[in-house]
Design a protein around this motif. Structure first.
Motif, PDB file in Angstrom:
ATOM      1  N   TYR A  41       1.029  -0.766   0.555  1.00 13.08           N
ATOM      2  CA  TYR A  41       0.031   0.221   0.202  1.00 13.08           C
ATOM      3  C   TYR A  41       0.829   1.435  -0.494  1.00 13.08           C
ATOM      4  O   TYR A  41       0.627   2.320   0.699  1.00 13.08           O
ATOM      5  N   GLY A  42       2.025   0.997  -0.821  1.00 11.49           N
ATOM      6  CA  GLY A  42       2.957   2.571  -0.990  1.00 11.49           C
ATOM      7  C   GLY A  42       4.025   2.462  -0.058  1.00 11.49           C
ATOM      8  O   GLY A  42       4.338   3.551  -0.010  1.00 11.49           O
ATOM      9  N   ARG A  43       4.536   1.459   0.758  1.00 10.81           N
ATOM     10  CA  ARG A  43       5.866   1.743   1.440  1.00 10.81           C
ATOM     11  C   ARG A  43       6.168   1.666   0.405  1.00 10.81           C
ATOM     12  O   ARG A  43       7.877   2.107   1.072  1.00 10.81           O
ATOM     13  N   GLN A  68       4.107   6.501  -0.966  1.00  7.53           N
ATOM     14  CA  GLN A  68       3.491   7.165   0.083  1.00  7.53           C
ATOM     15  C   GLN A  68       4.457   8.622   0.274  1.00  7.53           C
ATOM     16  O   GLN A  68       5.714   8.577   0.621  1.00  7.53           O
ATOM     17  N   ASN A  69       4.169   9.357   1.081  1.00  6.23           N
ATOM     18  CA  ASN A  69       4.612   9.932   1.318  1.00  6.23           C
ATOM     19  C   ASN A  69       6.744  10.399   1.495  1.00  6.23           C
ATOM     20  O   ASN A  69       6.345   9.123   2.919  1.00  6.23           O
ATOM     21  N   PRO A  83       1.901   9.907  -6.329  1.00  6.14           N
ATOM     22  CA  PRO A  83       1.380   9.428  -4.760  1.00  6.14           C
ATOM     23  C   PRO A  83       0.761   8.152  -4.612  1.00  6.14           C
ATOM     24  O   PRO A  83      -0.175   8.541  -5.057  1.00  6.14           O
ATOM     25  N   TYR A  84       0.622   7.507  -3.987  1.00  2.00           N
ATOM     26  CA  TYR A  84      -0.264   6.893  -3.770  1.00  2.00           C
ATOM     27  C   TYR A  84      -1.086   7.163  -3.515  1.00  2.00           C
ATOM     28  O   TYR A  84      -1.253   8.655  -2.356  1.00  2.00           O
TER      29      TYR A  84
END
Length: 385
Positions: A41-43, A68-69, A83-84
């Protein structure tokens, strides 16, 4: 408002927010050379997608990683970051030929017929029961998302005959299982001297240091009191049994990573929770100590030592998640007290352990050959021509 209607409206709002009805991008052409990737999930650059993308770099593909940011700093040159959860991410997904993920998609537009979705999942075996086998313990929103995700998915990568059956029977999956192995485990079939050097440099230890990774899984209540706290006797037993200087790499599960700041570290106990790649820690280590983490199976593929320390075994089975395997029947020595753990180290029989590993691997049909990343990467190249 009626509870069922309220819940239905909440789920509808969630589906809209997560792009389930983002049909507005369907007028844009699909770009055959584009691969959109997400991990946990965007890690960031990790797990099976990392191993596959490493094989795809410098192939002229447009590789987009949803992050993710802050995670964009983990990406190598040649990978675009988006960006996710953003509108741009929806656009990238809607126009990509290939989707590559290691978890159930939480965020995606409707899939188009000519697109290919590859689900790598995140383990060569499973210890905790998942998906349909744990449906009663899972949130309703997750189950709905999982079923929807399964309908989109074309291929799942499998590291064992055990997972072949699990994906078919448990994941609501009707696509094709590819029994080619686990990309993230290819590293165990390679010379890992460079990885060991990278780990020693990261933690600023001597080049000859030997590592034991301690990686307990999380409890839903966030309780860390059951974790091994004092490693002195473990280190002494390892040094007496095998010689050398041993360092403990303490790696907490991402769900409880914030607890890492409260642990008392020292010269020989190192905070490895934020280290970017768990596989590198395993590749650099001679021993893994865990409780209910499926990392035990990764270390088994490497044919390295695994010991289980599960002081809350009875309560875990009652209050957390049912398991596919009885821990006592696995090839890994099991301890429920620190005294027993030290004794297991002192009395460890390498020959008997290897025999039990091979029996387990044969019984459950291990597919690993160290070529999974290259095989699926070659298939992606063909699909994107």
């Amino acid at each position: 408002m009626f509870p069922k209607l309220k819940q239905a409206l909440r789920l509808l709002k969630e589906q809209i927010q997560f792009g389930n009805f983002a049909y507005q991008y369907h007028f844009l052409p699909i770009q055959k050379n584009k691969v959109v990737v997400s991990s946990y999930y965007g890690r960031g650059y990790s797990d099976n997608p990392k191993a596959i993308v490493a094989e795809l770099l410098d192939q002229g593909l447009d590789i987009v990683w949803l992050v993710q940011n802050g995670e964009e700093k983990t990406l190598p040159a040649g990978v675009r970051h988006v960006p996710y959860g953003s509108k741009q991410a929806l656009r990238e997904l809607a126009t990509a030929k290939i989707w590559l993920d290691n978890c159930r998609q939480k965020f995606s537009p409707p899939k188009r017929r000519s697109q290919i979705y590859i689900q790598t999942w995140h383990g060569p075996y499973a210890l905790k029961k998942v998906e349909k086998d744990a449906e009663e313990q899972l949130p309703i929103s997750y189950v709905k998302r999982a079923k929807k995700n399964a309908r989109k998915c074309d291929y799942m990568l499998s590291g064992s005959a055990f997972c072949d059956a699990m994906y078919t029977d448990t994941f609501w999956f009707q696509g094709e299982v590819l029994p080619i192995g686990t990309p993230r485990c290819d590293v165990f079939f390679q010379d890992n001297a460079a990885i060991h050097q990278r780990v020693t440099q990261f933690f600023q230890t001597e080049a000859t240091a030997r590592f034991v990774t301690y990686a307990p899984t999380f409890r839903t209540d966030g309780d860390a009191t059951v974790y091994l706290q004092d490693f002195t006797e473990v280190q002494q037993a390892l040094q007496h049994k095998y010689g050398g200087t041993w360092k403990v790499l303490l790696r907490l599960h991402p769900n409880v990573a914030e607890l890492a700041k409260d642990i008392d570290y020292g010269e020989n106990v190192l905070n490895a929770t934020a280290y970017p790649d768990m596989q590198e820690l395993l590749a650099a280590s001679d021993l893994l100590i865990t409780d209910y983490s499926s990392s035990m199976f990764d270390m088994m593929i490497a044919e390295k030592k695994v010991m289980l320390y599960a002081p809350d075994l009875a309560s875990y089975l009652k209050n957390e998640r049912a398991l596919y395997f009885d821990l006592k029947n696995l090839p890994f020595p099991l301890s429920e007290t620190q005294t027993d753990l030290v004794s297991q180290i002192t009395q460890f029989d390498e020959t008997n352990y290897k025999q039990q590993l091979h029996h387990f691997q044969q019984q459950f049909g291990q597919h690993e050959t160290g070529t999974a990343s290259a095989r699926i990467a070659n298939q992606i190249k063909n699909w994107t021509k």
